[in-house]
Design a protein around this motif. Structure first.
Motif, mmCIF file in Angstrom:
data_model
loop_
_atom_site.group_PDB
_atom_site.id
_atom_site.type_symbol
_atom_site.label_atom_id
_atom_site.label_comp_id
_atom_site.label_asym_id
_atom_site.label_seq_id
_atom_site.Cartn_x
_atom_site.Cartn_y
_atom_site.Cartn_z
ATOM 1 N N ASP A 172 0.734 -1.231 -0.090
ATOM 2 C CA ASP A 172 0.064 0.153 -0.016
ATOM 3 C C ASP A 172 1.012 1.251 -0.016
ATOM 4 O O ASP A 172 1.639 1.472 0.840
ATOM 5 C CB ASP A 172 -1.000 0.079 1.282
ATOM 6 N N SER A 258 -2.404 -4.934 0.213
ATOM 7 C CA SER A 258 -3.809 -5.104 -0.330
ATOM 8 C C SER A 258 -3.702 -6.354 -0.963
ATOM 9 O O SER A 258 -2.807 -6.488 -1.814
ATOM 10 C CB SER A 258 -4.456 -4.094 -0.913
ATOM 11 N N ALA A 306 -9.817 -4.124 -3.291
ATOM 12 C CA ALA A 306 -9.216 -3.961 -1.886
ATOM 13 C C ALA A 306 -8.761 -2.767 -1.795
ATOM 14 O O ALA A 306 -8.983 -1.991 -0.457
ATOM 15 C CB ALA A 306 -8.297 -5.252 -1.568
ATOM 16 N N LYS A 307 -8.256 -2.296 -2.629
ATOM 17 C CA LYS A 307 -7.558 -0.962 -2.554
ATOM 18 C C LYS A 307 -8.765 0.103 -2.480
ATOM 19 O O LYS A 307 -8.670 1.037 -1.674
ATOM 20 C CB LYS A 307 -6.806 -0.432 -3.939
ATOM 21 N N ARG A 311 -7.832 -0.336 1.407
ATOM 22 C CA ARG A 311 -6.310 -1.191 1.648
ATOM 23 C C ARG A 311 -6.332 -1.891 2.841
ATOM 24 O O ARG A 311 -7.181 -1.886 3.616
ATOM 25 C CB ARG A 311 -5.133 0.059 1.299
#
Length: 323
Positions: A172, A258, A306-307, A311
């Protein structure tokens, strides 16, 4: 050549197996199979370093067995040991992927010498492959190694009807990390994350690789979506536990990752009619690559989710999935 080399002798005649085994005594660990199907099963459970294979066997003959072995284990030396003496059979064996062809009745010193040479060549090639497949910065597998293994595992999973899982992992805000701490610290961060991956991905057959830049991937043969997601959660926790400060992250005070997760059962590669081939090659590998690309796309889509969700988490690619 190594004393611990595992050598598989395949012949439907137990007496023939005994003769070859006597010739190879002391070269390594010997194991035996009396059919092509049994040989494939033994290889799946505990792969050999070299195979000696009879051509004339009922059901799955030596030529078909050799083709399957070479698809699943491209670097495996296969030596035919057979009573077939015609030139055409020797050409057929070499076309199937064999590295050598020995006629029966065998000459034990010649068989022993040839097997020894091929074991030495395999050891040298394995050492070279380790160097060419390793990412120089992190020490784990590189993109080339991942691509090769993904193709092998895809074909194997398709034939067995088993799932193939994939994690796509991104550090991340790594650009912010580099900008704040400098590129030397950025390289050190990549090495620490790679080591955390290697320490977490420990099951036989699994592969952790650097995909490029700050992105990593983990290949998980035999893992369904739930199992792959569980491993992803452990990877997330392992990276978090490194406790590497990250002043530029809005996800956490330390370095995090992530992860996108995908899994599925590959579609079988179409078979060709007749005894000459067991699988039809797609044009330029298109059929297999199209499916592999779909798996990569699904894992990448989950990584993006996910980001987008904040994250430092795992997302799976499935209908209605939540992070």
């Amino acid at each position: 050549m190594t004393a611990t080399a595992r050598i598989l002798i395949v012949d439907d005649d137990p007496a023939a197996i005994e003769v070859v085994a006597h010739a190879l005594a002391g070269l390594g660990e010997l194991c035996f199979a009396t059919s092509g199907a049994e040989a494939l099963s033994l290889m799946a459970n505990d792969p050999a370093d070299l195979v000696l294979l009879d051509a004339n066997m009922p059901d799955l003959d030596g030529f078909a067995t050799c083709r399957i072995l070479r698809q699943d284990y491209p670097d495996l030396p296969v030596i035919f040991v057979t009573a077939y003496g015609e030139e055409g059979h020797e050409v057929q064996a070499l076309a199937a992927g064999a590295v050598d062809f020995i006629h029966k009745p065998i000459k034990p010193p010649v068989v022993r010498a040839r097997v020894g040479v091929h074991l030495q060549l395999r050891a040298l090639n394995a050492a070279l492959r380790v160097l060419s497949d390793r990412d120089p910065l992190t020490g784990i597998a590189n993109r080339r190694a991942l691509d090769d293994r993904l193709d092998q595992e895809w074909r194997r999973a398709a034939r067995r009807g088993q799932p193939l899982g994939l994690l796509m992992i991104d550090i991340d805000h790594f650009k912010r990390y580099n900008d704040h701490y400098g590129h030397l610290q950025g390289d050190a961060c990549l090495r620490r994350v790679a080591q955390a991956l290697a320490d977490t991905v420990t099951r036989a057959g699994e592969l952790a690789a650097r995909y490029g830049g700050e992105e990593f991937a983990v290949l998980l043969p035999g893992s369904c979506l739930a199992a792959a997601a569980a491993l992803g959660a452990r990877v997330c926790a392992a990276v978090r536990a490194l406790d590497l400060p990250h002043a530029g992250s809005d996800a956490a005070r330390q370095v995090t990752v992530s992860i996108g997760v995908a899994s599925g059962v590959p579609r079988p590669v179409p078979t060709l009619p007749g005894p000459q081939a067991t699988k039809a090659p797609a044009a330029d590998g298109a059929a297999g690559l199209e499916c592999i690309a779909a798996l990569l796309t699904r894992a990448d889509r989950a990584l993006y989710a996910a980001k987008a969700a904040g994250r430092d988490r795992v997302c799976v690619d499935e209908p209605g999935a939540h992070c």
